[in-house]
Write a protein that holds these residues in place. Structure first.
Motif, PDB file in Angstrom:
ATOM      1  N   PRO A  98      -1.620  -1.180   6.238  1.00  0.00           N
ATOM      2  CA  PRO A  98      -2.799  -1.634   5.486  1.00  0.00           C
ATOM      3  C   PRO A  98      -4.063  -1.555   6.333  1.00  0.00           C
ATOM      4  O   PRO A  98      -4.035  -1.747   7.557  1.00  0.00           O
TER       5      PRO A  98
ATOM      6  N   VAL B 107       0.848  -1.193   0.000  1.00  0.00           N
ATOM      7  CA  VAL B 107       0.000   0.000   0.000  1.00  0.00           C
ATOM      8  C   VAL B 107       0.882   1.240   0.000  1.00  0.00           C
ATOM      9  O   VAL B 107       2.075   1.191   0.302  1.00  0.00           O
TER      10      VAL B 107
ATOM     11  N   LEU C 147       1.244  -6.504   1.712  1.00  0.00           N
ATOM     12  CA  LEU C 147       0.637  -5.177   1.662  1.00  0.00           C
ATOM     13  C   LEU C 147       1.450  -4.147   2.453  1.00  0.00           C
ATOM     14  O   LEU C 147       1.484  -2.969   2.105  1.00  0.00           O
TER      15      LEU C 147
ATOM     16  N   ASP D 190      -7.849  -2.911   2.563  1.00  0.00           N
ATOM     17  CA  ASP D 190      -6.890  -3.520   1.649  1.00  0.00           C
ATOM     18  C   ASP D 190      -6.913  -5.037   1.731  1.00  0.00           C
ATOM     19  O   ASP D 190      -6.433  -5.718   0.822  1.00  0.00           O
TER      20      ASP D 190
END
Length: 370
Positions: A167, A28, A292, A218
């Motif tokens: 995330p 992310v 992530l 996410d």
């Protein structure tokens, strides 16, 4: 209520399910957070630091002097000073031309001319420029979890916020699995995720589906309802809202786990039993969260096994371990008691294509809480 969920005739290998879940998953975007909020998050790239202290400073209160002027000084042979010594407080800059600091007892000022009663070496009583933080160093390396000691460096350097990747994780608790859902939520927060937990209005597919909101997350986790019981409908709800990649994973415990997607958001369905959910968390959900977060690969500890671990071919088996006298001792394998989960220091997966490991085999185990 009758469930329409069914496990496939053959289970999906764990590594295949994980690869499909991680496919296309990217870290992310970094966010800048206040120091307290950045704790336990995964660090992103940040500008290098300047030196701290920025110049030589006094490490303690005393007189700033030049070491070469004090050669041979002792209480029996004091060295007179041609000029009065400069007093500095701890933390103050060292005056130009000085390179050491002596305490007050080392300088006799009782007569008309100050006299030094001891020798010194360059740097004595001085904290050098860059002694605490070297110029060009980092508060925390990208991909590493932010620890309390990293915040110490940041505060000392006058930095108020850090760039991290955190995330957004949404956990949907299927009624009846609150204990397990809380366990997963706490584990996710410890791993640096921003967690929002909700409970579906019911155990039916419609109620569960209504809670599968991926607009602000996410990664989506569902806890409970993954099996084939009469009231299990989590996977059916996922099928109606998105895509099922695999249901029925060849991992023990946790074989009723599922992975899928709602739009572009990855989804992991964890069983409601704590041991099965935690196994699925370690092997599926946590790797997705780490991807992530942009986290570096988790460290393992390599030690020999004290005893043989036997495992069925075709099923990846989760093993809990603790250290004793430089060896890994098995606490539980395949069936994980809550006591074993609480006591374990590390875990490993016995791959599905092996029958286990012989006693004395050195294995890499993931440290819990790392």
């Amino acid at each position: 209520m009758t469930s329409h969920q069914r496990l496939p005739t053959s289970l999906t290998p764990l590594d295949a399910a994980l690869a499909a879940l991680l496919n296309g998953l990217e870290p992310v975007a970094p966010a800048e957070l206040p120091l307290a909020d950045a704790l336990r998050c995964i660090a992103a790239e940040m500008p290098p630091l300047g030196a701290l202290p920025p110049h030589d400073i006094a490490a303690s209160d005393g007189f700033a002097l030049r070491a070469r002027d004090l050669v041979g000084a002792s209480s029996y042979s004091p060295v007179p000073l041609t000029v009065s010594p400069i007093w500095v407080e701890a933390g103050e800059a060292i005056p130009e031309g000085c390179d050491c600091v002596l305490d007050s007892d080392s300088v006799d000022q009782s007569g008309p001319i100050p006299q030094v009663l001891t020798e010194a070496i360059p740097g004595e009583g001085v904290r050098r420029a860059g002694g605490d933080i070297a110029a060009g160093s980092q508060i925390v390396a990208p991909g590493r979890r932010v620890l309390a000691r990293d915040l110490l460096i940041a505060r000392a350097a006058g930095i108020k916020s850090l760039k991290v990747r955190r995330p957004h994780l949404r956990i949907v608790n299927i009624p009846g699995g609150t204990v397990t859902s809380d366990l997963i939520a706490e584990s996710a927060r410890s791993a640096g995720a921003d967690v929002v937990s909700v409970t579906a209005a019911g155990r039916d597919a419609a109620s569960i589906g209504a809670a599968l909101d991926v607009s602000a997350c996410d990664l989506l986790l569902m806890v409970g309802g993954s099996g084939v019981g009469r009231t299990d409908a989590a996977v059916a709800a996922l099928a109606e809202r998105g895509e099922i990649i695999a249901h029925g994973i060849a991992v023990q415990p946790g074989r009723t786990s599922a992975v899928g997607r709602v739009g572009a958001t990855p989804v992991v369905v964890l069983p409601g039993a704590p041991d099965q959910a935690f196994a699925a968390w370690w092997t599926l959900a946590l790797p997705a969260l780490d991807r992530l977060s942009g986290r570096r690969p988790r460290k393992t500890l390599n030690l020999p096994l004290a005893r043989k671990i036997a495992s069925l071919v075709g099923i990846a088996e989760i093993v809990l371990l603790e250290r004793r006298q430089g060896q890994w001792v098995t606490l539980a394998a395949g069936e994980l008691s809550l006591d074993a989960i609480a006591r374990a220091e590390a875990w490993l997966t016995v791959p599905g294509d092996t029958e286990g490991f012989a006693a004395g085999t050195a294995v890499d185990a993931y440290m819990l809480g790392a």
